[in-house]
Enzyme design. Structure first.
Site, PDB file in Angstrom:
ATOM      1  N   SER A 358     -21.094  19.500 -43.298  1.00 22.55           N
ATOM      2  CA  SER A 358     -21.300  19.909 -41.915  1.00 22.55           C
ATOM      3  C   SER A 358     -21.860  18.737 -41.125  1.00 22.55           C
ATOM      4  O   SER A 358     -22.403  17.790 -41.691  1.00 22.55           O
ATOM      5  CB  SER A 358     -22.253  21.108 -41.832  1.00 22.55           C
ATOM      6  OG  SER A 358     -23.528  20.753 -42.311  1.00 22.55           O
ATOM      7  N   ASP A 359     -21.707  18.822 -39.805  1.00 21.18           N
ATOM      8  CA  ASP A 359     -22.157  17.742 -38.932  1.00 21.18           C
ATOM      9  C   ASP A 359     -22.871  18.348 -37.741  1.00 21.18           C
ATOM     10  O   ASP A 359     -22.325  19.220 -37.062  1.00 21.18           O
ATOM     11  CB  ASP A 359     -20.967  16.899 -38.464  1.00 21.18           C
ATOM     12  CG  ASP A 359     -21.392  15.836 -37.463  1.00 21.18           C
ATOM     13  OD1 ASP A 359     -22.475  15.277 -37.663  1.00 21.18           O
ATOM     14  OD2 ASP A 359     -20.645  15.586 -36.518  1.00 21.18           O
ATOM     15  N   LYS A 360     -24.081  17.909 -37.479  1.00 23.39           N
ATOM     16  CA  LYS A 360     -24.837  18.369 -36.312  1.00 23.39           C
ATOM     17  C   LYS A 360     -25.068  17.156 -35.414  1.00 23.39           C
ATOM     18  O   LYS A 360     -25.732  16.205 -35.795  1.00 23.39           O
ATOM     19  CB  LYS A 360     -26.173  18.982 -36.732  1.00 23.39           C
ATOM     20  CG  LYS A 360     -26.965  19.554 -35.571  1.00 23.39           C
ATOM     21  CD  LYS A 360     -28.251  20.206 -36.065  1.00 23.39           C
ATOM     22  CE  LYS A 360     -29.028  20.833 -34.906  1.00 23.39           C
ATOM     23  NZ  LYS A 360     -29.431  19.876 -33.900  1.00 23.39           N
ATOM     24  N   THR A 361     -24.480  17.177 -34.227  1.00 16.95           N
ATOM     25  CA  THR A 361     -24.517  16.015 -33.347  1.00 16.95           C
ATOM     26  C   THR A 361     -25.745  15.989 -32.454  1.00 16.95           C
ATOM     27  O   THR A 361     -25.931  15.053 -31.697  1.00 16.95           O
ATOM     28  CB  THR A 361     -23.264  15.967 -32.467  1.00 16.95           C
ATOM     29  OG1 THR A 361     -23.163  17.203 -31.749  1.00 16.95           O
ATOM     30  CG2 THR A 361     -22.023  15.802 -33.320  1.00 16.95           C
TER      31      THR A 361
END
Length: 503
Positions: A358-361
């Site tokens: 997952s990626d949290k910007t």
């Protein structure tokens, strides 16, 4: 910050979770491959040089409507499955067909209680599956509508932010670093840009635009492909191909036509198990039917009743309904938490994952800023907050209306001069300050600033810039920015500005 103070209104929301299934792919086009779109652009390519000023005027609303009639919308048409077909699909498959065979056997021997029970199970399973799939499709459509991408496009002589689906050949796009290029287009004016074409060509490094044309391919150095990402620079470009006429659009259409719905892991395993059971059942029923009817001379109704008993005993007729009900309950709970369930078996698949990437910007915000020009604005060299704000508006791009910083500065400037709209405020300011040719340099992540050179009515030249405090005080020659400078009395000014910035 510092010279012009801004405040970001932060609206926190629960973090989103995105799950991506990644597949090994090959480049959609080889580097330097020409566009093979079936429809030619509405202008000859030589106009990029000969009639550049005319192209930069963009289209009128009426011209854009005619282009839509000729080229269609800027999208790959998606063929949706009819509702009747979606409903009938619930009654196909190995398990469902076997249950339907059991129902026919009941009908043939007139075993009405068994027939009614089997039909209730079959219809319940089909209706549940139909409504859940329809609900999932509606959720995905709503998600797509909420993620509609917009971009500044010049219509009737001014830039307006419109959905990219309405972009047509001949439109003038304003793009800046970070934008996904929505259509095949040609660079016309602006900063030297860099485009990431990795998704199309497999090239790991961004390519410069404009650049030297390839041999035998005129204007190829100005080509910007749909689907690539503008990494550095701001520019205006004219659209040449949209929708299925773009290279990536043709590839997406071909993939859409060739692809079919893949079974989920859980669904596939259940179908495999059902096939084994069905195969064994069919074999046993055929052997016993032949033996009892031909060798033992058992009456046909008794043989059919025996066959029905074997079919019902061997095939779990209630399994599809139990599975649909269980997964439907899980889908409802996911929906209550804000999850989008595209198909029921996705719940079981996500539960069986071993690795989740997952990626949290960053923190979610409304992307709205407010610029204050009251006493909180610290000014130097006898300038007033209103003057500083006017200079900041000169270093802002009015075409970049969806940029939170530029739009906030221009909105504050509009309010400070009492204008009815941003366009009216900018038009009045342009009567007093004329932009020099190629005097505006847009923002990019490398130089961290915008700058503009203008002249007032008395012929006095002003150089205006806005950006990160350290860069505004003193630029770094290594960043390759077009304009380089250092403020007077840098050491003292830097100390004063940083002290003010922390208070």
């Amino acid at each position: 910050r510092g010279l012009v103070h801004s405040k970001n209104r932060d609206t926190r929301a629960p973090p989103d979770l995105q799950v991506a299934v990644m597949a090994k792919t090959t480049p959609l086009l080889e580097k330097g491959a020409p566009n093979t779109g079936p429809m030619e652009p509405p202008f000859p390519l030589k106009d990029l040089d000969d009639n550049k000023d005319k192209l930069l005027q963009g289209l009128t609303t009426e011209e854009a409507k005619r282009m839509v009639e000729i080229y269609g919308l800027n999208e790959v048409p998606e063929e949706k499955e009819p509702l009747w077909k979606m409903f009938l699909k619930q009654f196909t498959g190995p398990m469902q067909i076997m249950i339907e065979c059991a129902a026919l056997l009941c009908l043939s021997i007139q075993s009405w209680p068994d027939f009614i029970i089997i039909m209730v199970l079959l219809m319940t399973n089909g209706i549940l599956g139909f409504f859940e799939e329809k609900s999932a499709q509606a959720s995905v459509d709503a998600l797509k509508a909420g993620l509609e991408k917009k971009m500044p496009v010049k219509r009737d002589g001014k830039f307006d932010t419109i959905p990219v689906q309405q972009v047509v050949p001949g439109d003038i796009l304003f793009m800046r670093g970070g934008d996904i290029i929505p259509a095949d287009c040609y660079y016309l004016s602006g900063d030297p840009c860099q485009c990431d074409e990795a998704a199309l060509t497999g090239e790991s490094l961004p390519v410069k635009v404009p650049r030297k044309d390839e041999s035998g391919k005129p204007y190829s150095g100005r080509r910007m492909w749909s689907g690539s990402i503008l990494k550095v620079g701001e520019c205006e470009a004219v659209v040449s191909h949209t929708g299925v006429n773009t290279m990536i659009g043709e590839a997406a259409k071909a993939i859409q036509e060739a692809s079919s719905k893949e079974l989920g892991a859980l669904e596939g395993k259940i179908i495999d198990a059902a096939k084994v059971l069905i195969g064994i059942t069919v074999l046993v029923v055929v052997v016993l039917f032949f033996y009892m009817y031909t060798v033992q001379d058992v009456p046909l109704p008794d043989v059919l009743e025996m066959s029905l008993s074997l079919v019902i005993a061997s095939v779990p007729v209630a399994l599809p309904m139990v599975m649909k009900v269980t997964l439907s309950i899980g889908a409802k709970e996911m929906a209550d938490e804000g999850g989008i369930v595209t198909h029921l078996t996705a719940l079981e698949e996500i539960a069986s994952m071993k690795v989740l990437c997952s990626d949290k910007t960053g923190t979610l915000t409304t992307a709205q800023m407010t610029v204050y020009y009251d006493n909180s604005c610290r000014c130097y060299n006898a300038f007033t907050p209103e003057q500083v704000l006017e200079f900041a508006s000169i270093a802002s791009n009015e075409a970049n209306k969806d940029d939170p910083i530029d739009s906030a500065v221009l909105q504050a400037y509009c309010e400070s001069v009492g204008a009815d709209s941003i366009d009216a405020a900018v038009a009045a300011r342009k009567q007093r300050y004329k932009l020099e040719k190629d005097g505006f340099v847009g923002f990019n992540a490398v130089v961290k600033r915008t700058s503009a050179i203008v002249k007032n009515l008395e012929g006095r030249t002003y150089f205006c810039a806005k950006g990160m405090v350290d860069v505004i005080l003193k630029t770094d020659p290594k960043d390759e920015g077009k304009h380089q400078w250092e403020v007077e009395h840098y050491a003292t000014m830097s100390q004063d500005v940083h002290q003010a910035d922390f208070t």
